[in-house]
Design an enzyme around this catalytic site. Structure first.
Site, PDB file in Angstrom:
ATOM      1  N   ASP A  13     -18.654  -2.614 -32.018  1.00 26.18           N
ATOM      2  CA  ASP A  13     -18.927  -4.040 -32.208  1.00 26.18           C
ATOM      3  C   ASP A  13     -17.652  -4.856 -32.387  1.00 26.18           C
ATOM      4  O   ASP A  13     -17.635  -5.837 -33.116  1.00 26.18           O
ATOM      5  CB  ASP A  13     -19.889  -4.260 -33.402  1.00 26.18           C
ATOM      6  CG  ASP A  13     -21.122  -3.382 -33.271  1.00 26.18           C
ATOM      7  OD1 ASP A  13     -21.779  -3.466 -32.231  1.00 26.18           O
ATOM      8  OD2 ASP A  13     -21.403  -2.581 -34.190  1.00 26.18           O
ATOM      9  N   LYS A  16     -15.991  -6.332 -27.051  1.00 25.47           N
ATOM     10  CA  LYS A  16     -15.305  -6.003 -25.783  1.00 25.47           C
ATOM     11  C   LYS A  16     -15.492  -7.096 -24.736  1.00 25.47           C
ATOM     12  O   LYS A  16     -14.687  -7.256 -23.833  1.00 25.47           O
ATOM     13  CB  LYS A  16     -15.842  -4.682 -25.216  1.00 25.47           C
ATOM     14  CG  LYS A  16     -15.471  -3.508 -26.061  1.00 25.47           C
ATOM     15  CD  LYS A  16     -15.821  -2.209 -25.367  1.00 25.47           C
ATOM     16  CE  LYS A  16     -16.008  -1.119 -26.383  1.00 25.47           C
ATOM     17  NZ  LYS A  16     -17.364  -1.052 -26.939  1.00 25.47           N
ATOM     18  N   GLY A  40     -24.903  -2.435 -27.593  1.00 23.03           N
ATOM     19  CA  GLY A  40     -25.564  -3.732 -27.513  1.00 23.03           C
ATOM     20  C   GLY A  40     -24.551  -4.831 -27.344  1.00 23.03           C
ATOM     21  O   GLY A  40     -23.586  -4.883 -28.084  1.00 23.03           O
ATOM     22  N   HIS A  41     -24.735  -5.640 -26.319  1.00 17.98           N
ATOM     23  CA  HIS A  41     -23.900  -6.838 -26.248  1.00 17.98           C
ATOM     24  C   HIS A  41     -24.774  -8.030 -25.905  1.00 17.98           C
ATOM     25  O   HIS A  41     -25.656  -7.958 -25.071  1.00 17.98           O
ATOM     26  CB  HIS A  41     -22.721  -6.705 -25.284  1.00 17.98           C
ATOM     27  CG  HIS A  41     -22.985  -5.866 -24.089  1.00 17.98           C
ATOM     28  ND1 HIS A  41     -22.649  -4.537 -24.034  1.00 17.98           N
ATOM     29  CD2 HIS A  41     -23.560  -6.155 -22.915  1.00 17.98           C
ATOM     30  CE1 HIS A  41     -23.016  -4.055 -22.872  1.00 17.98           C
ATOM     31  NE2 HIS A  41     -23.568  -5.009 -22.168  1.00 17.98           N
ATOM     32  N   GLN A 227     -19.668   2.139 -27.746  1.00 18.72           N
ATOM     33  CA  GLN A 227     -19.245   2.538 -29.105  1.00 18.72           C
ATOM     34  C   GLN A 227     -17.708   2.443 -29.232  1.00 18.72           C
ATOM     35  O   GLN A 227     -17.129   1.597 -28.588  1.00 18.72           O
ATOM     36  CB  GLN A 227     -19.759   3.938 -29.478  1.00 18.72           C
ATOM     37  CG  GLN A 227     -21.262   3.998 -29.634  1.00 18.72           C
ATOM     38  CD  GLN A 227     -21.990   4.014 -28.297  1.00 18.72           C
ATOM     39  OE1 GLN A 227     -21.657   4.779 -27.421  1.00 18.72           O
ATOM     40  NE2 GLN A 227     -22.987   3.184 -28.147  1.00 18.72           N
TER      41      GLN A 227
HETATM   42  P1  IMP Z   1     -26.534   7.146 -32.126  1.00 18.73           P
HETATM   43  O1  IMP Z   1     -25.489   6.727 -31.135  1.00 18.73           O
HETATM   44  O2  IMP Z   1     -27.814   6.375 -31.988  1.00 18.73           O
HETATM   45  O3  IMP Z   1     -26.765   8.625 -32.143  1.00 18.73           O
HETATM   46  O4  IMP Z   1     -26.002   6.783 -33.593  1.00 18.73           O
HETATM   47  C1  IMP Z   1     -24.901   7.465 -34.178  1.00 18.73           C
HETATM   48  C2  IMP Z   1     -24.002   6.506 -34.958  1.00 18.73           C
HETATM   49  O5  IMP Z   1     -23.329   5.630 -34.074  1.00 18.73           O
HETATM   50  C3  IMP Z   1     -24.762   5.601 -35.921  1.00 18.73           C
HETATM   51  O6  IMP Z   1     -23.981   5.387 -37.074  1.00 18.73           O
HETATM   52  C4  IMP Z   1     -24.914   4.302 -35.155  1.00 18.73           C
HETATM   53  O7  IMP Z   1     -25.074   3.199 -36.007  1.00 18.73           O
HETATM   54  C5  IMP Z   1     -23.572   4.264 -34.421  1.00 18.73           C
HETATM   55  N1  IMP Z   1     -23.617   3.468 -33.181  1.00 18.73           N
HETATM   56  C6  IMP Z   1     -24.193   3.799 -32.016  1.00 18.73           C
HETATM   57  N2  IMP Z   1     -24.017   2.828 -31.100  1.00 18.73           N
HETATM   58  C7  IMP Z   1     -23.284   1.871 -31.689  1.00 18.73           C
HETATM   59  C8  IMP Z   1     -22.734   0.619 -31.229  1.00 18.73           C
HETATM   60  O8  IMP Z   1     -22.885   0.193 -30.081  1.00 18.73           O
HETATM   61  N3  IMP Z   1     -22.024  -0.082 -32.149  1.00 18.73           N
HETATM   62  C9  IMP Z   1     -21.801   0.370 -33.414  1.00 18.73           C
HETATM   63  N4  IMP Z   1     -22.276   1.533 -33.869  1.00 18.73           N
HETATM   64  C10 IMP Z   1     -23.012   2.274 -33.018  1.00 18.73           C
END
Ligand code: IMP
Length: 432
Positions: A13, A16, A40-41, A227
């Site tokens: 977050d 980007k 998510g954007h 991420q």
């Molecule tokens: P997962 O990717 O759903 O397996 O989640 C694993 C960890 O990554 C968790 O702490 C989520 O909150 C974090 N996470 C996954 N995608 C994002 C993102 O796009 N931004 C910030 N944190 C993320």
């Protein structure tokens, strides 16, 4: 032309979109190389002069630029229902999505993996990861276990059925006997996945080959990470990470572009730090300052709506991101959020049980115990959102950026000064 990798330097977050907007129409291909619809954007689409906000979770941001070919690379895990929902949503708003290509080798998030993600988190209780519940982890686990379903399997019913049945012979035992929930029916799963085949077929390609040809033709290819560095499965704060390779190296494995063709690595660093989900976070603030950052920076998740955990900038992490990704250029985002603070703290090192650490501690336990050591810089009060050159920034804001640049060890090429697309200062061009 060589390829450029774009990564997040912290826990995601970082914004980007600021960098992709700056490169704009000079980019020919945008490749999503890791993750799935956990990202998510928020994008703003103008239809008939009306501005509409739209949240994308799976599609690469390049989908909105007509001149860009967006690619979902082999390193991605694809929820087909979400893919078509997002495409339909964009088509209804008049966005042409016909250029999208999807790698035949990308993995599919099967419905049983969404279920497993949620029930596993419940089962973990206090030890939960705080996942987005989209089935990301179980799908990557299947990939490594060699029981995954790939995009190409959707076009061969016999193979698809075999693979689904093989996966379920084990998973149903887990679902029923351990998690005390319902078994998944192979027929239903196969039927659901097959229902996407006709729409999917024209998009599927050998995307590594397409990209090799694009690079040979002198096109600009942007590899955009989902991420961020500290959520990377190898280099992040394991086990509180996502399940994919979100660092620059992942750009190569997740797209099929070799390292020798990557010329630049751009990292996005937010002027403070946020994190969603569980896991260690040395500069986290549970006080009014944390609330100030959350409110001023609008720090609520795009995917889950969760309030993000907020804290001061941590340059131990910034330096780590430089090292792990081989960062050539940083983009600092949301500098404007710090406006109005009398003092702006930067975490320059950690105190771990009385010992100073200037680099990330070797062991995860030490990172859990790390207490930030701050350097405090003078703040600024002036509204900086109208600044378009570095020299227009107040002297204290300039000093802050220069100090961060020195501490993270790579040049700061652009600085975000407001939420709007054009509220950015470009110090060095991001594209040659
Ligand atoms: P997962 O990717 O759903 O397996 O989640 C694993 C960890 O990554 C968790 O702490 C989520 O909150 C974090 N996470 C996954 N995608 C994002 C993102 O796009 N931004 C910030 N944190 C993320």
């Amino acid at each position: 032309m060589p390829a450029i990798v774009l990564v997040g330097a912290q826990w995601g977050d970082e914004g980007k979109g600021k960098a992709t907007d700056l490169m704009g129409e000079d980019v020919d291909y945008v490749v999503k190389f890791n993750g799935g619809n956990n990202a998510g954007h928020t994008v703003v689409i103008e239809t008939d002069g009306k501005r509409e906000k739209y949240a994308l979770h799976l599609l690469p941001s390049g989908i909105l630029t007509p001149t860009v070919t967006p690619i979902i690379g082999n390193g991605v895990v694809v929820d087909l229902e979400v893919l078509f929902e997002e495409l339909d949503g964009l088509n209804e708003r008049g966005v042409d999505t016909s250029k999208l290509l999807v790698s035949a080798n990308a993995h599919v998030i099967a419905p049983y993996n969404r279920t497993l993600d949620k029930v596993t988190e419940r089962f973990l209780g206090a030890r939960k990861i705080g996942t987005t519940g989209r089935g990301i982890g179980p799908t990557y686990a299947d990939k490594m276990n060699r029981v995954g379903i790939r995009i190409q399997d959707i076009f061969d019913e016999g193979i698809l059925r075999q693979k689904v049945e093989a996966a379920l012979s084990f998973k149903n035992q887990v679902l029923v006997k351990i998690y005390n929930t319902r078994a998944a029916e192979a027929d239903r799963v196969v039927e659901e996945l097959l229902s996407y085949a006709d729409r999917l077929r024209p998009m599927v390609a050998d995307t590594a080959l397409v990209l090799e040809q694009a690079l040979n033709d002198g096109k600009n290819v942007l590899l955009e990470a989902g991420q961020a560095t500290l959520l990377d499965v190898d280099h992040g704060t394991y086990p509180f990470v996502t399940s994919s390779s979100a660092t620059a190296g992942g750009g190569c494995t997740g797209s099929g572009i070799p390292p020798t063709r990557v010329s630049r690595v751009i990292a996005i660093l937010k002027a403070y730090t946020t994190r969603v989900g569980e896991g260690p976070f040395p500069t986290e603030l549970d006080d009014d300052n944390g609330e100030f950052l959350r409110k001023t920076g609008a720090e609520y998740g795009t995917t889950t709506g969760r309030p993000r955990r907020c804290g001061w900038l941590d340059v131990v992490i910034g330096r780590y991101a430089t090292r792990i990704n081989g960062v050539t250029d940083f983009v600092i985002t949301k500098l404007d959020v710090l406006t109005g603070l009398p003092k702006v703290p930067i975490c320059v090192a950690y105190d771990v049980d009385g010992v100073r650490h200037d680099e990330m501690p070797v062991g995860q336990t030490d990172f859990h115990h790390a207490k930030p050591i701050y350097e405090e810089l003078d703040g600024w009060w002036e509204d900086i959102s109208g600044c378009r050159t570095f020299e227009e920034l107040p002297a204290n804001a300039q000093a802050y950026v220069l100090r961060v640049e020195e501490l993270i060890g790579a040049r700061v090429s652009a600085i975000g000064v407001g939420p709007g697309r054009h509220e950015i200062i470009e110090r060095h061009a991001l594209l040659d």
